[in-house]
Design an enzyme around this catalytic site. Structure first.
Site, PDB file in Angstrom:
ATOM      1  N   HIS A 113     -35.359  36.888  -2.515  1.00 55.49           N
ATOM      2  CA  HIS A 113     -34.628  36.125  -3.531  1.00 55.49           C
ATOM      3  C   HIS A 113     -34.140  37.101  -4.594  1.00 55.49           C
ATOM      4  O   HIS A 113     -34.704  38.185  -4.762  1.00 55.49           O
ATOM      5  CB  HIS A 113     -35.528  35.031  -4.122  1.00 55.49           C
ATOM      6  CG  HIS A 113     -35.691  33.862  -3.198  1.00 55.49           C
ATOM      7  ND1 HIS A 113     -35.086  32.651  -3.406  1.00 55.49           N
ATOM      8  CD2 HIS A 113     -36.370  33.741  -2.025  1.00 55.49           C
ATOM      9  CE1 HIS A 113     -35.391  31.825  -2.422  1.00 55.49           C
ATOM     10  NE2 HIS A 113     -36.175  32.462  -1.566  1.00 55.49           N
ATOM     11  N   ARG A 170     -31.184  25.096   4.578  1.00 57.81           N
ATOM     12  CA  ARG A 170     -32.541  24.642   4.248  1.00 57.81           C
ATOM     13  C   ARG A 170     -33.021  25.216   2.891  1.00 57.81           C
ATOM     14  O   ARG A 170     -33.088  24.487   1.912  1.00 57.81           O
ATOM     15  CB  ARG A 170     -33.521  25.032   5.379  1.00 57.81           C
ATOM     16  CG  ARG A 170     -34.847  24.277   5.350  1.00 57.81           C
ATOM     17  CD  ARG A 170     -35.851  24.767   4.341  1.00 57.81           C
ATOM     18  NE  ARG A 170     -36.223  26.181   4.523  1.00 57.81           N
ATOM     19  CZ  ARG A 170     -37.004  26.845   3.690  1.00 57.81           C
ATOM     20  NH1 ARG A 170     -37.515  26.246   2.622  1.00 57.81           N
ATOM     21  NH2 ARG A 170     -37.283  28.129   3.887  1.00 57.81           N
ATOM     22  N   ASP A 171     -33.289  26.505   2.843  1.00 60.47           N
ATOM     23  CA  ASP A 171     -33.783  27.085   1.586  1.00 60.47           C
ATOM     24  C   ASP A 171     -32.734  26.892   0.494  1.00 60.47           C
ATOM     25  O   ASP A 171     -33.055  26.691  -0.676  1.00 60.47           O
ATOM     26  CB  ASP A 171     -34.062  28.585   1.774  1.00 60.47           C
ATOM     27  CG  ASP A 171     -35.165  29.104   0.858  1.00 60.47           C
ATOM     28  OD1 ASP A 171     -35.779  28.290   0.153  1.00 60.47           O
ATOM     29  OD2 ASP A 171     -35.404  30.324   0.836  1.00 60.47           O
ATOM     30  N   ASN A 200     -31.375  32.849  -3.278  1.00 58.18           N
ATOM     31  CA  ASN A 200     -31.714  33.835  -2.245  1.00 58.18           C
ATOM     32  C   ASN A 200     -30.790  35.053  -2.313  1.00 58.18           C
ATOM     33  O   ASN A 200     -29.718  35.005  -2.917  1.00 58.18           O
ATOM     34  CB  ASN A 200     -31.539  33.199  -0.854  1.00 58.18           C
ATOM     35  CG  ASN A 200     -32.566  32.145  -0.560  1.00 58.18           C
ATOM     36  OD1 ASN A 200     -32.705  31.183  -1.292  1.00 58.18           O
ATOM     37  ND2 ASN A 200     -33.299  32.314   0.522  1.00 58.18           N
ATOM     38  N   HIS A 233     -37.322  38.293   3.785  1.00 56.52           N
ATOM     39  CA  HIS A 233     -36.687  37.134   3.121  1.00 56.52           C
ATOM     40  C   HIS A 233     -36.777  37.383   1.618  1.00 56.52           C
ATOM     41  O   HIS A 233     -37.862  37.337   1.038  1.00 56.52           O
ATOM     42  CB  HIS A 233     -37.453  35.877   3.559  1.00 56.52           C
ATOM     43  CG  HIS A 233     -37.045  34.593   2.920  1.00 56.52           C
ATOM     44  ND1 HIS A 233     -36.484  33.561   3.642  1.00 56.52           N
ATOM     45  CD2 HIS A 233     -37.149  34.136   1.653  1.00 56.52           C
ATOM     46  CE1 HIS A 233     -36.255  32.527   2.835  1.00 56.52           C
ATOM     47  NE2 HIS A 233     -36.650  32.858   1.618  1.00 56.52           N
ATOM     48  N   CYS A 240     -37.214  27.626  -4.271  1.00 55.21           N
ATOM     49  CA  CYS A 240     -38.240  26.681  -3.828  1.00 55.21           C
ATOM     50  C   CYS A 240     -38.570  25.725  -4.958  1.00 55.21           C
ATOM     51  O   CYS A 240     -38.896  26.150  -6.067  1.00 55.21           O
ATOM     52  CB  CYS A 240     -39.495  27.433  -3.399  1.00 55.21           C
ATOM     53  SG  CYS A 240     -40.849  26.335  -2.976  1.00 55.21           S
TER      54      CYS A 240
HETATM   55  N1  COA Z   1     -42.720  14.863   7.817  1.00 55.53           N
HETATM   56  C1  COA Z   1     -42.616  13.623   7.294  1.00 55.53           C
HETATM   57  N2  COA Z   1     -43.650  12.944   6.782  1.00 55.53           N
HETATM   58  C2  COA Z   1     -44.850  13.553   6.791  1.00 55.53           C
HETATM   59  C3  COA Z   1     -45.022  14.831   7.308  1.00 55.53           C
HETATM   60  C4  COA Z   1     -43.902  15.513   7.829  1.00 55.53           C
HETATM   61  N3  COA Z   1     -43.987  16.740   8.341  1.00 55.53           N
HETATM   62  N4  COA Z   1     -46.325  15.172   7.183  1.00 55.53           N
HETATM   63  C5  COA Z   1     -46.935  14.128   6.605  1.00 55.53           C
HETATM   64  N5  COA Z   1     -46.053  13.146   6.374  1.00 55.53           N
HETATM   65  C6  COA Z   1     -46.282  11.824   5.766  1.00 55.53           C
HETATM   66  C7  COA Z   1     -47.513  11.131   6.293  1.00 55.53           C
HETATM   67  O1  COA Z   1     -47.207  10.423   7.451  1.00 55.53           O
HETATM   68  C8  COA Z   1     -47.845  10.216   5.131  1.00 55.53           C
HETATM   69  O2  COA Z   1     -46.952   9.134   5.139  1.00 55.53           O
HETATM   70  P1  COA Z   1     -47.357   7.696   4.499  1.00 55.53           P
HETATM   71  O3  COA Z   1     -47.611   7.944   3.039  1.00 55.53           O
HETATM   72  O4  COA Z   1     -46.153   6.875   4.759  1.00 55.53           O
HETATM   73  O5  COA Z   1     -48.582   7.294   5.246  1.00 55.53           O
HETATM   74  C9  COA Z   1     -47.511  11.059   3.936  1.00 55.53           C
HETATM   75  O6  COA Z   1     -46.531  11.999   4.384  1.00 55.53           O
HETATM   76  C10 COA Z   1     -48.716  11.781   3.381  1.00 55.53           C
HETATM   77  O7  COA Z   1     -49.339  12.480   4.430  1.00 55.53           O
HETATM   78  P2  COA Z   1     -50.402  13.614   4.162  1.00 55.53           P
HETATM   79  O8  COA Z   1     -50.820  14.206   5.454  1.00 55.53           O
HETATM   80  O9  COA Z   1     -51.481  13.097   3.249  1.00 55.53           O
HETATM   81  O10 COA Z   1     -49.507  14.673   3.429  1.00 55.53           O
HETATM   82  P3  COA Z   1     -49.530  15.185   1.941  1.00 55.53           P
HETATM   83  O11 COA Z   1     -49.204  14.114   0.978  1.00 55.53           O
HETATM   84  O12 COA Z   1     -50.767  15.962   1.730  1.00 55.53           O
HETATM   85  O13 COA Z   1     -48.268  16.184   1.993  1.00 55.53           O
HETATM   86  C11 COA Z   1     -46.842  17.645   3.289  1.00 55.53           C
HETATM   87  C12 COA Z   1     -48.256  17.286   2.903  1.00 55.53           C
HETATM   88  C13 COA Z   1     -46.913  18.983   3.994  1.00 55.53           C
HETATM   89  C14 COA Z   1     -46.286  16.591   4.215  1.00 55.53           C
HETATM   90  C15 COA Z   1     -45.955  17.707   2.012  1.00 55.53           C
HETATM   91  O14 COA Z   1     -46.613  18.440   1.022  1.00 55.53           O
HETATM   92  C16 COA Z   1     -44.616  18.324   2.279  1.00 55.53           C
HETATM   93  O15 COA Z   1     -43.788  17.778   2.981  1.00 55.53           O
HETATM   94  N6  COA Z   1     -44.328  19.484   1.719  1.00 55.53           N
HETATM   95  C17 COA Z   1     -43.049  20.135   1.940  1.00 55.53           C
HETATM   96  C18 COA Z   1     -42.975  21.331   1.151  1.00 55.53           C
HETATM   97  C19 COA Z   1     -41.649  22.023   1.311  1.00 55.53           C
HETATM   98  O16 COA Z   1     -40.737  21.632   2.026  1.00 55.53           O
HETATM   99  N7  COA Z   1     -41.542  23.121   0.580  1.00 55.53           N
HETATM  100  C20 COA Z   1     -40.377  23.905   0.598  1.00 55.53           C
HETATM  101  C21 COA Z   1     -40.355  24.834   1.746  1.00 55.53           C
HETATM  102  S1  COA Z   1     -41.262  26.304   1.511  1.00 55.53           S
HETATM  103 ZN    ZN Z   2     -36.962  31.404   0.115  1.00 58.60          ZN
END
Ligand code: COA
Ligand code: ZN
Length: 324
Positions: A207, A12-13, A247, A205, A238
């Site tokens: 890096h 994942r990371d 990491n 955790h 990230c």
């Molecule tokens: N998995 C898949 N899709 C998701 C979701 C999830 N956990 N959470 C929200 N969505 C979808 C919604 O259904 C929506 O879909 P649509 O555009 O088809 O309607 C879209 O994403 C936007 O939803 P919203 O609630 O407005 O989310 P957002 O745009 O504010 O984004 C996150 C929020 C959290 C979903 C997004 O920022 C994200 O996935 N971040 C991941 C960050 C990450 O992995 N970082 C590294 C690890 S530390």
């Molecule tokens: Zn990390």
């Protein structure tokens, strides 16, 4: 011998930030090699928006395959919100991790939420996961330094960690997301955290951006922390935190811990197979700081007709029971 517990976060990371799209088959194989090396716990994937992190778009399929292939392997998945939890639950997840950054801006960049909204989302996700009988982890990201806001106040880290603990997190993972901590910082923050969270439920955790990840792991060990995240080959970073390098490499942590009298359950020679495979998949050289030496020991072993003991004479290579 005292045991330390390692969660390998390379699937994942490690993979989330890679330019090369890795197939589900290759991810399963990487995890197979980690399992065969004695890794008892991995962070397998994340149920996040596939638009935000395309590399994790196969989370459902990957987890389904892992559930069948490695039922005894702990396989945590990162979920940022209830939608992620629902997807993880439907894919058969038994363990999840929420990710709460310690600053406003980092939460905004990472999950598009304010700090308060991220606290609420993490709390409700943890509670809902516990109701489903899942095991839970909570990251406190940028706990030592934030690329946008600098060093977050220690009191805030203590408050956020305690909130996650009270919401039911089994493990609180204190993350140096951009690899900026020094061993003195680690000692200070983890000692303070150990006053509000049981040591057995704290994880670290790191890096390796500034080359201090192993020293930081040692500082955490000295405080009494026994749970660590690390990534085979040191792959990681990230996508939303500028300057975050790889990491702490699992091989560096295992070598350091075993040479210092701790058992990890991980066989370094087998672990190199996972690093080699990741290298082929990602099409670039990988490996922690010890990997040149480790590979040389392996070559000596292969080259030596009578020297089958070259590797086994090193305590780091002694096979021990996986830390399940
Ligand atoms: N998995 C898949 N899709 C998701 C979701 C999830 N956990 N959470 C929200 N969505 C979808 C919604 O259904 C929506 O879909 P649509 O555009 O088809 O309607 C879209 O994403 C936007 O939803 P919203 O609630 O407005 O989310 P957002 O745009 O504010 O984004 C996150 C929020 C959290 C979903 C997004 O920022 C994200 O996935 N971040 C991941 C960050 C990450 O992995 N970082 C590294 C690890 S530390
Ligand atoms: Zn990390």
């Amino acid at each position: 011998m005292e045991q330390i517990f390692i969660t390998d976060v390379s699937p994942r990371d490690g993979l989330q930030n890679q330019a090369v799209q890795v197939s589900t088959v290759a991810k399963v194989h990487l995890i197979r090699l980690l399992f065969q090396a004695g890794v008892a716990s991995v962070e397998a994937t994340s149920f996040v928006s596939p638009k935000a992190v395309p590399q994790m778009a196969d989370a459902t399929e990957l987890l389904r395959q892992l559930n069948i292939a490695f039922p005894t392997l702990r396989r945590s998945v990162l979920v940022p919100n209830l939608k992620g939890l629902e997807r993880a639950y439907n894919a058969g997840a038994k363990e999840i991790a929420v990710v709460l950054a310690a600053t406003q801006t980092m939460n905004q960049k990472n999950i598009n939420m304010s700090l308060d909204a991220a606290v609420n989302a993490s709390e409700e996700t943890l509670r809902a996961a516990r109701e489903q009988g899942m095991r839970t982890r909570a990251y406190i990201a940028v706990a030592f330094d934030c690329p946008f806001e600098g060093v977050p106040p220690l009191n805030r880290i203590l408050t956020l960690a305690r909130k996650m603990f009270d919401a039911g997190a089994n493990e609180i993972v204190i993350a140096d997301t951009i690899g900026a901590a020094s061993p003195a910082d680690v000692k200070e923050r983890l000692t303070a955290l150990a006053n509000v969270i049981p040591l057995t439920q704290l994880a670290a955790h790191f890096h390796d951006t500034r080359g201090m990840a192993v020293a930081n792991a040692w500082a955490a060990l000295e405080v009494g922390v026994r749970r660590f995240d690390a990534s085979a080959g040191g792959i990681g970073g990230c996508p939303f935190a500028p300057g975050a390098a790889g990491n702490l490499a699992t091989e560096d942590l295992v070598l350091m811990a075993e040479r210092s009298g701790f058992a990890t359950g991980i066989n370094l020679e087998r672990l190199l197979d996972a690093v080699d495979f990741a290298e082929i998949e990602l099409k670039r050289p990988l490996g922690g700081r010890s990997s040149t030496w480790l590979r040389r020991q392996r070559e000596k072993k292969i080259a030596s007709v009578s020297g089958a003991n070259v590797l086994s004479s090193s305590p780091a290579y002694v096979d021990s029971q996986p830390n399940r």
